[in-house]
Design an enzyme around this catalytic site. Structure first.
Site, PDB file in Angstrom:
ATOM      1  CD  GLU A 108     -15.548  38.392  61.279  1.00  0.00           C
ATOM      2  OE1 GLU A 108     -15.508  39.631  61.367  1.00  0.00           O
ATOM      3  OE2 GLU A 108     -14.553  37.655  61.157  1.00  0.00           O
ATOM      4  CG  ASP A 112     -12.083  33.893  53.467  1.00  0.00           C
ATOM      5  OD1 ASP A 112     -12.021  32.699  53.148  1.00  0.00           O
ATOM      6  OD2 ASP A 112     -11.589  34.793  52.767  1.00  0.00           O
ATOM      7  CE  LYS A 140     -15.745  35.253  50.665  1.00  0.00           C
ATOM      8  NZ  LYS A 140     -14.440  35.853  50.290  1.00  0.00           N
ATOM      9  NE  ARG A 174     -14.116  49.912  56.306  1.00  0.00           N
ATOM     10  CZ  ARG A 174     -13.652  48.707  56.599  1.00  0.00           C
ATOM     11  NH1 ARG A 174     -14.463  47.683  56.693  1.00  0.00           N
ATOM     12  NH2 ARG A 174     -12.358  48.517  56.788  1.00  0.00           N
TER      13      ARG A 174
HETATM   14  P1  5GP Z   1     -10.963  34.879  58.045  1.00  0.00           P
HETATM   15  O1  5GP Z   1     -10.123  35.183  59.250  1.00  0.00           O
HETATM   16  O2  5GP Z   1     -12.234  34.145  58.371  1.00  0.00           O
HETATM   17  O3  5GP Z   1     -10.179  34.227  56.938  1.00  0.00           O
HETATM   18  O4  5GP Z   1     -11.329  36.264  57.401  1.00  0.00           O
HETATM   19  C1  5GP Z   1     -12.268  37.095  57.973  1.00  0.00           C
HETATM   20  C2  5GP Z   1     -11.997  38.533  57.631  1.00  0.00           C
HETATM   21  O5  5GP Z   1     -11.419  38.644  56.333  1.00  0.00           O
HETATM   22  C3  5GP Z   1     -13.282  39.310  57.569  1.00  0.00           C
HETATM   23  O6  5GP Z   1     -13.573  39.907  58.818  1.00  0.00           O
HETATM   24  C4  5GP Z   1     -12.995  40.346  56.506  1.00  0.00           C
HETATM   25  O7  5GP Z   1     -12.388  41.487  57.062  1.00  0.00           O
HETATM   26  C5  5GP Z   1     -12.014  39.673  55.583  1.00  0.00           C
HETATM   27  N1  5GP Z   1     -12.680  39.054  54.419  1.00  0.00           N
HETATM   28  C6  5GP Z   1     -12.822  37.752  54.115  1.00  0.00           C
HETATM   29  N2  5GP Z   1     -13.501  37.574  52.969  1.00  0.00           N
HETATM   30  C7  5GP Z   1     -13.806  38.826  52.527  1.00  0.00           C
HETATM   31  C8  5GP Z   1     -14.539  39.327  51.387  1.00  0.00           C
HETATM   32  O8  5GP Z   1     -15.069  38.609  50.518  1.00  0.00           O
HETATM   33  N3  5GP Z   1     -14.655  40.679  51.295  1.00  0.00           N
HETATM   34  C9  5GP Z   1     -14.118  41.537  52.222  1.00  0.00           C
HETATM   35  N4  5GP Z   1     -14.296  42.830  52.036  1.00  0.00           N
HETATM   36  N5  5GP Z   1     -13.441  41.095  53.297  1.00  0.00           N
HETATM   37  C10 5GP Z   1     -13.285  39.764  53.439  1.00  0.00           C
HETATM   38 MG    MG Z   2     -11.404  43.978  55.858  1.00  0.00          MG
END
Ligand code: 5GP
Ligand code: MG
Length: 183
Positions: A108, A112, A140, A174
């Site tokens: 991954e 977040d 994070k 990217r």
């Molecule tokens: P989660 O489901 O853990 O909240 O989020 C994960 C996904 O959110 C990551 O695979 C990514 O696509 C997006 N994401 C979360 N934080 C960031 C960030 O700081 N930058 C970017 N570009 N994508 C993020």
């Molecule tokens: Mg994304």
């Protein structure tokens, strides 16, 4: 790294700062590859990248893993073009590989809230793999959803919106060879 602020890849968009340089990433990916190689002494290993964000990490990481393995991908959509979590996660493309009996290493880009990973792990566990572990480039450490936190983490991420090395904002950035935060 002030050079990045005039990077022609940015099309005039301003970055706040470079969080992790190309050299830092290269060194850390090499260490992750060594850790992963040591963690899987035997059995079938399937490296399963979550697209699109992990595409660069997967390609660099598998070349640092010195044992047999296979590679496949999943596409999961969670954020749209927003910089905040929408809370909904969708499986857009499923892996073709058989998971049963294999060690699965989910790769991954960034963890977040942890919603994406917990959804994917729940789906994959039904396929009876030998094990499921996660390698995340960035964490994070905000996840309250994760039963299984990532076993392999590249870097602890600041609570900023990061782009580059696979990570996008609205599909841009990217291809940056470093990781930076957006203004
Ligand atoms: P989660 O489901 O853990 O909240 O989020 C994960 C996904 O959110 C990551 O695979 C990514 O696509 C997006 N994401 C979360 N934080 C960031 C960030 O700081 N930058 C970017 N570009 N994508 C993020
Ligand atoms: Mg994304």
């Amino acid at each position: 790294m002030s050079a990045s602020l005039v990077d022609p890849r940015l099309q005039g968009r301003a970055l706040k700062r470079v969080a992790f340089t190309t050299d830092q990433i290269r060194g850390r990916v090499r260490e992750l590859g060594a850790d992963i190689s040591a963690a899987y002494p035997d059995g079938d290993l399937l490296v399963l990248g979550l697209l699109k964000g992990s595409f660069i990490l997967v390609s660099d990481l598998v070349r640092e893993i010195s044992r047999p393995l296979q590679v496949d991908f999943l596409v999961v959509s969670s954020y749209g073009n927003d910089m905040v979590s929408s809370g909904t996660v969708r499986m857009v493309y499923d892996a073709q590989a058989v998971l049963k009996g294999k060690h699965i290493l989910l790769v991954e880009d960034i963890v977040d809230s942890g919603r994406t990973l917990s959804m994917v792990i729940t789906v994959l566990q039904e396929r009876e793999p030998a094990s499921i572990e996660v390698c995340a480039l960035l964490d994070k450490h905000l996840s309250t959803f994760l039963e299984h936190p990532p076993r392999f983490v590249g870097f602890d991420a600041p609570n900023e919106f990061l782009v580059g090395y696979g990570l996008d904002h609205a599909e841009n950035f990217r291809h940056l060879p470093y990781i930076a935060s957006l203004q």
